[in-house]
Design a protein around this motif. Structure first.
Motif, PDB file in Angstrom:
ATOM      1  N   MET B  65       0.841  -1.183   0.242  1.00 17.70           N
ATOM      2  CA  MET B  65      -0.396  -0.235  -0.388  1.00 17.70           C
ATOM      3  C   MET B  65       1.374   0.787  -0.155  1.00 17.70           C
ATOM      4  N   ARG B  69       2.656   0.483   4.906  1.00 16.66           N
ATOM      5  CA  ARG B  69       1.632  -0.479   5.089  1.00 16.66           C
ATOM      6  C   ARG B  69       1.667  -0.619   3.949  1.00 16.66           C
ATOM      7  N   GLN B  71      -1.507  -4.994   2.637  1.00 15.11           N
ATOM      8  CA  GLN B  71      -2.322  -5.960   3.190  1.00 15.11           C
ATOM      9  C   GLN B  71      -1.840  -7.240   2.975  1.00 15.11           C
ATOM     10  N   ASP B  76      -4.924  -5.308   6.429  1.00 14.77           N
ATOM     11  CA  ASP B  76      -4.254  -4.284   6.411  1.00 14.77           C
ATOM     12  C   ASP B  76      -3.372  -3.895   8.319  1.00 14.77           C
TER      13      ASP B  76
END
Lengths: 134, 130
Positions: B65, B69, B71, B76
């Motif tokens: 992301m 970050r 997923q 997440d």
């Protein structure tokens, strides 16, 4: 009674023509050699923090440069000419120097295009200095 | 009567051959040295160029992301937690992990992901386009 052997020493060779030749060679190689061309746009390499992992060293000085806008540079050419000479030279391994801000989707599409040309393995130049937050 | 000049006796060895040798050594080591070689990481492990073996086990879809970050299968999490979260999903460290990239992800995120999973022995990342 003493005999003196009187072999004359050979005359020393003249040093000046040799210097001339050496300078000629120097100028010849200065003119004919080319430095590895880099793209006119700056590339900031992806940073990797200090880890225990040992990394390989680049074994091939002709990198594929990819600035942040996704243009492909190879041997001083870009765009289609770069791809043409990549397909013709087929270097192995292919070493990519990509900007850290290059969108990952563009990187993936470039790598998959290399794969379609049957080129590889692919390596990427990184900056092994400290990460900015450490 | 002609007095021929005597050839002077050399007391010290000539310096020139030594300089020659020193320059030869200098040139040799200049040519032989490889300095400033860059550090590289393997993207071959990305599985793009080497077709992965048959996919084994539960789904392992990592979406980058950006901004640290990721997923994992739609959940997440921070990149630092990815290696631990992947652990139960792997039957062996050589299992393939599918990595896709969101629009915000950059090359830096790809490199971060590769190096974050290296300590876990996970090196079969399959980068896929969108």
């Amino acid at each position: 009674m003493q005999f003196k052997s009187h072999t004359p020493r050979p005359a020393r060779e003249n040093i000046v023509p040799m210097i001339n030749v050496v300078f000629l060679l120097l100028i010849f190689f200065l003119i004919t050699s080319t430095l590895a061309p880099r793209p006119d746009r700056p590339i900031t390499r992806p940073i990797v923090g200090q880890t225990d992992q040992t990394h390989d060293r680049a074994s091939n000085p002709n990198y594929v440069f990819i600035p942040a806008d996704g243009t492909v540079f190879y041997l001083g050419r870009n765009h289609d000419a770069a791809w043409t000479s990549l397909a013709a030279n087929a270097p192995s391994p292919i070493i990519i120097e990509a900007d850290q801000a290059l969108p990952a989707a563009e990187l993936v599409s470039i790598i998959s295009r290399l794969e379609q040309l049957g080129l590889g393995p692919v390596q990427m130049v990184i900056d092994p200095t400290m990460a900015p937050d450490t | 009567m002609i007095i021929l000049p005597r050839t002077p006796i050399r007391k010290r060895p000539s310096l020139t051959p030594m300089i020659d040798v020193v320059f030869l050594l200098l040139v040799f080591f200049m040519l032989a040295a490889r300095f400033g070689t860059d550090v590289v990481i393997d993207l071959t492990a990305s599985g793009i160029t080497s077709p992965a073996t048959d996919y084994q086990g539960p789904p392992r879809l990592v979406t980058l992301m950006g901004q640290g970050r990721v997923q994992l299968n739609g959940f997440d999490m921070a990149l630092g937690d990815l290696g631990d979260a992947l652990g139960p999903l792997m039957t062996s460290p050589s299992d393939a992990v599918i990595v896709q990239t969101a629009n915000a992800a950059t090359t830096q995120d790809v490199v971060d992901t590769i190096t974050a999973l290296q300590p876990y022995g996970i090196d079969s990342l399959v980068l896929v386009g969108r």
